[in-house]
Design a protein around this motif. Structure first.
Motif, PDB file in Angstrom:
ATOM      1  N   PHE A 169       0.838  -1.212   0.000  1.00 53.71           N
ATOM      2  CA  PHE A 169       0.000   0.000   0.000  1.00 53.71           C
ATOM      3  C   PHE A 169       0.870   1.258   0.000  1.00 53.71           C
ATOM      4  O   PHE A 169       0.593   2.219  -0.705  1.00 53.71           O
ATOM      5  CB  PHE A 169      -0.934   0.021   1.222  1.00 53.71           C
ATOM      6  N   GLY A 170       1.918   1.223   0.824  1.00 57.91           N
ATOM      7  CA  GLY A 170       2.821   2.380   0.924  1.00 57.91           C
ATOM      8  C   GLY A 170       3.481   2.676  -0.422  1.00 57.91           C
ATOM      9  O   GLY A 170       3.650   3.844  -0.798  1.00 57.91           O
ATOM     10  N   ALA A 171       3.812   1.593  -1.158  1.00 59.98           N
ATOM     11  CA  ALA A 171       4.486   1.765  -2.452  1.00 59.98           C
ATOM     12  C   ALA A 171       3.579   2.450  -3.475  1.00 59.98           C
ATOM     13  O   ALA A 171       4.041   3.039  -4.438  1.00 59.98           O
ATOM     14  CB  ALA A 171       4.942   0.412  -2.983  1.00 59.98           C
ATOM     15  N   LEU A 172       2.268   2.389  -3.251  1.00 57.50           N
ATOM     16  CA  LEU A 172       1.304   3.014  -4.160  1.00 57.50           C
ATOM     17  C   LEU A 172       1.215   4.515  -3.961  1.00 57.50           C
ATOM     18  O   LEU A 172       0.823   5.251  -4.855  1.00 57.50           O
ATOM     19  CB  LEU A 172      -0.100   2.466  -3.862  1.00 57.50           C
ATOM     20  N   ARG A 173       1.536   4.942  -2.754  1.00 55.54           N
ATOM     21  CA  ARG A 173       1.236   6.307  -2.332  1.00 55.54           C
ATOM     22  C   ARG A 173       1.860   7.368  -3.249  1.00 55.54           C
ATOM     23  O   ARG A 173       1.179   8.283  -3.693  1.00 55.54           O
ATOM     24  CB  ARG A 173       1.725   6.491  -0.889  1.00 55.54           C
ATOM     25  N   ILE A 174       3.133   7.241  -3.521  1.00 54.39           N
ATOM     26  CA  ILE A 174       3.805   8.291  -4.297  1.00 54.39           C
ATOM     27  C   ILE A 174       3.499   8.195  -5.799  1.00 54.39           C
ATOM     28  O   ILE A 174       3.046   9.168  -6.395  1.00 54.39           O
ATOM     29  CB  ILE A 174       5.318   8.326  -3.992  1.00 54.39           C
ATOM     30  N   PRO A 175       3.688   7.028  -6.444  1.00 53.46           N
ATOM     31  CA  PRO A 175       3.373   6.983  -7.890  1.00 53.46           C
ATOM     32  C   PRO A 175       1.869   6.961  -8.201  1.00 53.46           C
ATOM     33  O   PRO A 175       1.481   7.220  -9.332  1.00 53.46           O
ATOM     34  CB  PRO A 175       4.036   5.694  -8.361  1.00 53.46           C
ATOM     35  N   HIS A 176       1.035   6.661  -7.224  1.00 50.04           N
ATOM     36  CA  HIS A 176      -0.409   6.480  -7.403  1.00 50.04           C
ATOM     37  C   HIS A 176      -0.711   5.284  -8.313  1.00 50.04           C
ATOM     38  O   HIS A 176       0.187   4.751  -8.954  1.00 50.04           O
ATOM     39  CB  HIS A 176      -1.080   7.732  -7.984  1.00 50.04           C
ATOM     40  N   VAL A 177      -1.993   4.904  -8.370  1.00 51.74           N
ATOM     41  CA  VAL A 177      -2.325   3.771  -9.234  1.00 51.74           C
ATOM     42  C   VAL A 177      -2.289   4.211 -10.692  1.00 51.74           C
ATOM     43  O   VAL A 177      -2.478   5.375 -11.009  1.00 51.74           O
ATOM     44  CB  VAL A 177      -3.706   3.137  -8.917  1.00 51.74           C
ATOM     45  N   ASN A 178      -2.039   3.228 -11.549  1.00 44.64           N
ATOM     46  CA  ASN A 178      -2.012   3.449 -12.990  1.00 44.64           C
ATOM     47  C   ASN A 178      -3.466   3.623 -13.486  1.00 44.64           C
ATOM     48  O   ASN A 178      -4.412   3.506 -12.704  1.00 44.64           O
ATOM     49  CB  ASN A 178      -1.361   2.224 -13.631  1.00 44.64           C
ATOM     50  N   ASN A 179      -3.649   3.927 -14.770  1.00 42.18           N
ATOM     51  CA  ASN A 179      -4.998   4.026 -15.326  1.00 42.18           C
ATOM     52  C   ASN A 179      -5.073   3.279 -16.645  1.00 42.18           C
ATOM     53  O   ASN A 179      -4.064   2.785 -17.141  1.00 42.18           O
ATOM     54  CB  ASN A 179      -5.392   5.496 -15.490  1.00 42.18           C
ATOM     55  N   GLN A 180      -6.253   3.208 -17.222  1.00 38.51           N
ATOM     56  CA  GLN A 180      -6.477   2.359 -18.406  1.00 38.51           C
ATOM     57  C   GLN A 180      -5.632   2.721 -19.617  1.00 38.51           C
ATOM     58  O   GLN A 180      -5.428   1.895 -20.492  1.00 38.51           O
ATOM     59  CB  GLN A 180      -7.952   2.428 -18.830  1.00 38.51           C
ATOM     60  N   ASP A 181      -5.172   3.975 -19.703  1.00 40.85           N
ATOM     61  CA  ASP A 181      -4.370   4.371 -20.857  1.00 40.85           C
ATOM     62  C   ASP A 181      -2.914   4.605 -20.515  1.00 40.85           C
ATOM     63  O   ASP A 181      -2.131   5.043 -21.355  1.00 40.85           O
ATOM     64  CB  ASP A 181      -4.954   5.641 -21.496  1.00 40.85           C
ATOM     65  N   GLY A 182      -2.557   4.354 -19.237  1.00 42.30           N
ATOM     66  CA  GLY A 182      -1.181   4.592 -18.813  1.00 42.30           C
ATOM     67  C   GLY A 182      -0.817   6.062 -18.867  1.00 42.30           C
ATOM     68  O   GLY A 182       0.353   6.431 -18.970  1.00 42.30           O
ATOM     69  N   GLU A 183      -1.829   6.935 -18.836  1.00 44.75           N
ATOM     70  CA  GLU A 183      -1.582   8.373 -18.916  1.00 44.75           C
ATOM     71  C   GLU A 183      -0.854   8.863 -17.662  1.00 44.75           C
ATOM     72  O   GLU A 183      -1.187   8.457 -16.546  1.00 44.75           O
ATOM     73  CB  GLU A 183      -2.932   9.101 -19.045  1.00 44.75           C
ATOM     74  N   GLU A 184       0.140   9.761 -17.862  1.00 43.48           N
ATOM     75  CA  GLU A 184       0.818  10.344 -16.715  1.00 43.48           C
ATOM     76  C   GLU A 184       0.000  11.523 -16.206  1.00 43.48           C
ATOM     77  O   GLU A 184      -0.111  12.544 -16.872  1.00 43.48           O
ATOM     78  CB  GLU A 184       2.225  10.817 -17.106  1.00 43.48           C
TER      79      GLU A 184
END
Lengths: 167, 416
Positions: free
Chosen positions: B220-235
């Motif tokens: 969970f902690g590893a998700l915090r900074i990069p956030h979750v990805n999305n369907q198009d991999g958009e930054e």
């Protein structure tokens, strides 16, 4: 000032390290087999009543031990891995496949063992006929006393076989 | 210096805030934890897994009250005591067995989702690695748990898996990687017995659950900074998009807060999942309980056909496709290679596999090959199955070796 703090840090680290090593050793020893397990490691079997080409399974150290008097009609009869007891030749081995430890089943009509887990095959002297097992069925340390055999002890015959790299 | 209002009433929001900062925690952890809008139901699998782990924990606690970890009592304590004497004992056992199986199904979906959308790249490497460590600890936990009922499958799984630690045979590298004593040390006996059941009981109920909980926190902690990805991999610029949301421009913003918006979607998926889950628990629990394991452990008789639970079949098939030494190498390779996936994918593209050319083919080949290995793992090692197993195992290894080359040659998408 900083030298003194460094020294204290190193002293603490050294003692904590020693303590950690000690704790690791204690943890390792706790996982070792108990003395009672090691002491129960000998079994005597009587070979005098064996019938030709009939597989008997004994128990040594909780493991199945294959015992079979091999007859002249068996293709494995002249194999050096068979143990001579008087005028008879015996196949004795730990009955666990050398691949991952399942018990192979003996098929007398085919004169071979087939392992139910991964399909390995052995002949009646324990030699591999089909992979994956990497080596023949293991011959346990034994000592002959007439027609009796003590498993778990290295006797003269076992040492001779060991010298010839048969075990 | 902290300020404590002497007039604040005990346990009011203000009083708790001064002592525990509850509102700050809620804001940081949920109401201002931002999730992209552009996602689908596959993004709820993490929460499905967390909930399934919760079920395993709760049902496990009840089973723990009656289970007896001895070679004499274990089988009866599960199959007689818990199943027919303890009130609703069957419920905990069926929940535990079904959840242990289904949790791997969701883990595989979660993993393949991550691979498909490239959610292991550009700052998300630690999410993937901590997730793979969770997969490994869950595998260990599942194995340790499988041993405990002390049926025939328990015993022979214990025998076969611990034998893997013998390492390579003596003729390989002069026996440098042969550890005959290690197997007996792990078992605490020459064969699985009382010492074995005791230590695997400890591992299953204490040590590995603790490790799993720690790894979940890390994941969970590893998700915090990069956030979750999305369907198009958009930054996505999460700060800027969050400001839009907070300013009331909710339609314009590309993100939503975890609580309450994303959570409501999560709970919806969870509800559907639980209908399916409890249908299995009440009507189809038998798929998670192998009939062979209803025979008590017998050290002198191997069941005629042994196989692991379905979730280990693909790696089991890789193991048995080769002779012992190469089998161990291949087995270790296909496990370890998953950990370093973020570094094998050399393409800068974070995008769904469908937009990534050859990688799309690679992804579907990987998925199909693993399904084939899983099916073959259940079939007896005879005739055509042995040959097909070899082909599928070689294909799996070849796919991983090919990955860096395929992704290196991939064209960057959209000039990024």
């Amino acid at each position: 000032m900083s030298d003194r703090r460094d020294f204290m840090g190193m002293a603490l680290g050294a003692f904590a390290g020693l303590g950690a090593l000690g704790a690791l050793y204690a943890a390792k020893r706790t996982w070792d087999p108990l003395p009672s397990v090691k002491a129960g490691g000998f079994t005597t079997i009587d070979l005098s009543g064996a019938k030709e080409n009939e597989l008997n399974t004994e128990v040594w150290r909780g493991k199945p031990i294959f015992v079979m008097k091999v007859g002249k009609n068996n293709p494995a009869y002249n194999d050096k891995r068979l143990i001579k007891v008087g005028n008879d030749r015996f196949f004795i081995a730990i009955g666990l496949c050398t691949h991952l430890g399942c018990i192979p089943t003996y098929f007398p009509e085919k004169n071979k063992f087939i392992c139910p887990c991964h399909g390995g095959q052995f002949d009646a002297a324990g030699k591999v006929l089909k992979a994956p097992p990497p080596k023949p069925l293991t011959i346990p340390p034994f000592k002959l006393e007439g027609t009796k055999m003590v498993l778990g002890e290295e006797g003269k015959e076992y040492k001779e076989m060991k010298a010839q790299k048969l075990v | 210096m902290a300020h404590f209002d002497p007039n604040a009433k005990p346990f009011t929001k203000k009083w708790l805030n001064e002592r525990l900062a509850i509102e700050t925690i809620e804001r940081v952890m949920s109401t201002e934890y931002w999730i992209p809008k552009n996602i689908n139901f596959l993004w709820a699998m993490g929460m499905v897994l967390a909930a399934t782990f919760g079920l395993l924990l709760i049902s496990g606690i009840f089973l723990l009250m009656y289970y007896i970890p001895t070679t004499k009592e274990a089988f009866n304590s599960v199959n007689y005591l818990i199943m027919s004497q303890v009130g609703y004992g069957w419920l905990w056992r069926h929940i535990h067995a079904v959840a242990a199986s289904v949790v791997f199904l969701i883990i595989y979906i979660h993993m393949f989702t991550g691979i498909y959308y490239g959610s292991y790249k550009k700052g998300r490497e630690m999410i993937w690695i901590s997730g793979m460590l969770l997969f490994l600890t869950f595998s260990g936990e599942a194995f340790a748990g499988y041993v405990l009922p002390w049926g025939q499958m328990s015993y022979w799984a214990g025998m076969v898996i611990t034998n893997l630690f013998e390492g390579f045979s003596k003729d390989f590298l002069g026996g440098a990687l042969n550890f005959p004593g290690l197997v007996e040390w792990i078992r605490g006996d020459y064969v699985p017995g009382q010492a074995f059941i005791g230590r695997f009981f400890m591992l299953h109920v204490v040590l590995m659950p603790l490790a799993i909980i720690g790894l979940i926190v890390l994941h969970f902690g590893a998700l915090r900074i990069p956030h979750v990805n999305n369907q198009d991999g958009e930054e996505i610029d999460f700060e800027a998009e969050a400001e839009k949301w907070k300013a009331g421009k909710r339609k314009e913003s590309k993100v939503i807060p975890f609580k309450p918006v994303f959570l409501s979607k999560d709970v919806f998926v969870l509800s559907i999942y639980f209908i399916f889950f409890f249908y299995l628990v009440f009507y189809h629990f038998e798929f998670a309980m192998d009939p062979v394991n209803f025979d008590p452990a017998d050290p002198l008789k191997t069941p005629p056909h042994i196989y692991p639970e379905w979730y280990f079949l693909w790696s089991y098939e890789v193991l048995r496709a080769f002779p012992k030494n190469p089998g161990l190498v291949a087995f270790g390779f296909v496990q370890a290679i998953l950990l370093v996936l973020p570094f094998l994918d050399r393409s800068p593209n974070v995008a769904p596999a469908s937009k990534r050319g050859p990688f799309k083919i690679w992804f579907w080949l990987l998925l199909v090959d693993m399904v084939i290995l899983t099916i073959l793992g259940k079939l007896p090692p005879e005739g055509i199955f042995t040959i097909l197993g070899k082909i599928a195992a070689y294909t799996l290894i070849a796919l991983w070796i090919a990955l860096p080359f395929i992704t290196k040659a991939e064209k960057p998408i959209g000039g990024r």
